[in-house]
Design a protein around this motif. Structure first.
Motif, PDB file in Angstrom:
ATOM      1  N   PRO A  78     -36.018 -24.592 -16.400  1.00 18.72           N
ATOM      2  CA  PRO A  78     -36.863 -23.392 -16.416  1.00 18.72           C
ATOM      3  C   PRO A  78     -37.827 -23.370 -15.226  1.00 18.72           C
ATOM      4  O   PRO A  78     -38.229 -24.420 -14.711  1.00 18.72           O
ATOM      5  CB  PRO A  78     -37.640 -23.505 -17.726  1.00 18.72           C
ATOM      6  CG  PRO A  78     -37.033 -24.620 -18.501  1.00 18.72           C
ATOM      7  CD  PRO A  78     -36.220 -25.446 -17.556  1.00 18.72           C
ATOM      8  N   ALA A  79     -38.193 -22.187 -14.816  1.00 20.63           N
ATOM      9  CA  ALA A  79     -39.061 -22.020 -13.645  1.00 20.63           C
ATOM     10  C   ALA A  79     -40.412 -22.707 -13.814  1.00 20.63           C
ATOM     11  O   ALA A  79     -41.061 -23.054 -12.827  1.00 20.63           O
ATOM     12  CB  ALA A  79     -39.264 -20.531 -13.351  1.00 20.63           C
ATOM     13  N   ASP A  80     -40.839 -22.939 -15.050  1.00 20.54           N
ATOM     14  CA  ASP A  80     -42.122 -23.622 -15.252  1.00 20.54           C
ATOM     15  C   ASP A  80     -41.975 -25.139 -15.314  1.00 20.54           C
ATOM     16  O   ASP A  80     -42.929 -25.854 -15.592  1.00 20.54           O
ATOM     17  CB  ASP A  80     -42.824 -23.103 -16.513  1.00 20.54           C
ATOM     18  CG  ASP A  80     -42.058 -23.410 -17.791  1.00 20.54           C
ATOM     19  OD1 ASP A  80     -40.896 -23.883 -17.718  1.00 20.54           O
ATOM     20  OD2 ASP A  80     -42.623 -23.175 -18.876  1.00 20.54           O
ATOM     21  N   SER A  81     -40.764 -25.629 -15.014  1.00 13.33           N
ATOM     22  CA  SER A  81     -40.518 -27.073 -15.073  1.00 13.33           C
ATOM     23  C   SER A  81     -40.097 -27.669 -13.744  1.00 13.33           C
ATOM     24  O   SER A  81     -39.616 -28.791 -13.691  1.00 13.33           O
ATOM     25  CB  SER A  81     -39.439 -27.362 -16.128  1.00 13.33           C
ATOM     26  OG  SER A  81     -39.899 -27.020 -17.410  1.00 13.33           O
ATOM     27  N   TRP A  82     -40.249 -26.928 -12.644  1.00  9.53           N
ATOM     28  CA  TRP A  82     -39.978 -27.488 -11.325  1.00  9.53           C
ATOM     29  C   TRP A  82     -40.774 -26.729 -10.284  1.00  9.53           C
ATOM     30  O   TRP A  82     -41.217 -25.602 -10.500  1.00  9.53           O
ATOM     31  CB  TRP A  82     -38.495 -27.528 -10.997  1.00  9.53           C
ATOM     32  CG  TRP A  82     -37.800 -26.208 -10.846  1.00  9.53           C
ATOM     33  CD1 TRP A  82     -37.502 -25.313 -11.825  1.00  9.53           C
ATOM     34  CD2 TRP A  82     -37.321 -25.624  -9.633  1.00  9.53           C
ATOM     35  NE1 TRP A  82     -36.851 -24.221 -11.308  1.00  9.53           N
ATOM     36  CE2 TRP A  82     -36.715 -24.384  -9.974  1.00  9.53           C
ATOM     37  CE3 TRP A  82     -37.309 -26.032  -8.303  1.00  9.53           C
ATOM     38  CZ2 TRP A  82     -36.128 -23.553  -9.007  1.00  9.53           C
ATOM     39  CZ3 TRP A  82     -36.719 -25.204  -7.366  1.00  9.53           C
ATOM     40  CH2 TRP A  82     -36.138 -23.981  -7.721  1.00  9.53           C
ATOM     41  N   GLY A  83     -40.997 -27.376  -9.172  1.00  5.35           N
ATOM     42  CA  GLY A  83     -41.800 -26.771  -8.118  1.00  5.35           C
ATOM     43  C   GLY A  83     -41.169 -26.935  -6.754  1.00  5.35           C
ATOM     44  O   GLY A  83     -40.279 -27.735  -6.550  1.00  5.35           O
ATOM     45  N   ALA A  84     -41.668 -26.144  -5.835  1.00  5.97           N
ATOM     46  CA  ALA A  84     -41.243 -26.214  -4.439  1.00  5.97           C
ATOM     47  C   ALA A  84     -42.460 -25.919  -3.575  1.00  5.97           C
ATOM     48  O   ALA A  84     -43.265 -25.029  -3.904  1.00  5.97           O
ATOM     49  CB  ALA A  84     -40.134 -25.203  -4.169  1.00  5.97           C
ATOM     50  N   ALA A  85     -42.602 -26.654  -2.511  1.00  5.00           N
ATOM     51  CA  ALA A  85     -43.710 -26.470  -1.580  1.00  5.00           C
ATOM     52  C   ALA A  85     -45.069 -26.562  -2.278  1.00  5.00           C
ATOM     53  O   ALA A  85     -46.005 -25.837  -1.964  1.00  5.00           O
ATOM     54  CB  ALA A  85     -43.578 -25.152  -0.837  1.00  5.00           C
ATOM     55  N   GLY A  86     -45.163 -27.451  -3.273  1.00  2.00           N
ATOM     56  CA  GLY A  86     -46.422 -27.691  -3.942  1.00  2.00           C
ATOM     57  C   GLY A  86     -46.825 -26.676  -5.005  1.00  2.00           C
ATOM     58  O   GLY A  86     -47.941 -26.694  -5.502  1.00  2.00           O
ATOM     59  N   THR A  87     -45.905 -25.800  -5.373  1.00  2.00           N
ATOM     60  CA  THR A  87     -46.209 -24.746  -6.355  1.00  2.00           C
ATOM     61  C   THR A  87     -45.086 -24.667  -7.383  1.00  2.00           C
ATOM     62  O   THR A  87     -43.905 -24.770  -7.022  1.00  2.00           O
ATOM     63  CB  THR A  87     -46.316 -23.374  -5.643  1.00  2.00           C
ATOM     64  OG1 THR A  87     -47.262 -23.480  -4.588  1.00  2.00           O
ATOM     65  CG2 THR A  87     -46.762 -22.302  -6.599  1.00  2.00           C
ATOM     66  N   LEU A  88     -45.462 -24.457  -8.647  1.00  2.00           N
ATOM     67  CA  LEU A  88     -44.433 -24.206  -9.645  1.00  2.00           C
ATOM     68  C   LEU A  88     -43.653 -22.968  -9.263  1.00  2.00           C
ATOM     69  O   LEU A  88     -44.231 -21.978  -8.808  1.00  2.00           O
ATOM     70  CB  LEU A  88     -45.051 -23.988 -11.031  1.00  2.00           C
ATOM     71  CG  LEU A  88     -45.403 -25.208 -11.850  1.00  2.00           C
ATOM     72  CD1 LEU A  88     -46.068 -24.764 -13.154  1.00  2.00           C
ATOM     73  CD2 LEU A  88     -44.188 -26.045 -12.142  1.00  2.00           C
ATOM     74  N   VAL A  89     -42.370 -22.996  -9.468  1.00  2.00           N
ATOM     75  CA  VAL A  89     -41.542 -21.839  -9.164  1.00  2.00           C
ATOM     76  C   VAL A  89     -41.989 -20.633  -9.999  1.00  2.00           C
ATOM     77  O   VAL A  89     -41.968 -19.497  -9.535  1.00  2.00           O
ATOM     78  CB  VAL A  89     -40.045 -22.174  -9.370  1.00  2.00           C
ATOM     79  CG1 VAL A  89     -39.179 -20.930  -9.267  1.00  2.00           C
ATOM     80  CG2 VAL A  89     -39.607 -23.212  -8.347  1.00  2.00           C
TER      81      VAL A  89
END
Length: 92
Positions: A78-89
């Protein structure tokens, strides 16, 4: 894009595992049954069906093995369980 990534992965796998066109043993061993894991955000069932078909075709082409020996595992995150560039997706 999938094909390009698959080509790199499968080329490395063939070199390290000794698999591919040069394999003289036609029996299918568990080591010859690749499992491809795709980690991604949620997608529709239709897109996942297409992905599984395309990844399977790429592995069959690269390893010259029957499609029945290929497994594709999709791990949806889920988008609230991974991040990119220091921000949650989920926050992007």
């Amino acid at each position: 894009m999938i094909a390009a990534v698959a080509d790199r992965i499968f080329a490395a796998g063939r070199r390290s595992a000794g698999l591919g066109a040069g394999t003289s043993d036609s029996r299918t061993r568990s080591a010859d049954m690749p499992i491809v894991t795709v980690q991604q955000g949620p997608r529709s069932v239709e897109l996942k069906r297409d992905l599984v078909r395309r990844v399977t075709d790429a592995v069959v082409d690269a390893y010259r093995i029957p499609a029945e020996t290929v497994q594709v595992w999709i791990q949806e995150v889920p988008a609230d369980s991974w991040g990119a560039a220091g921000t949650l997706v989920a926050d992007q």
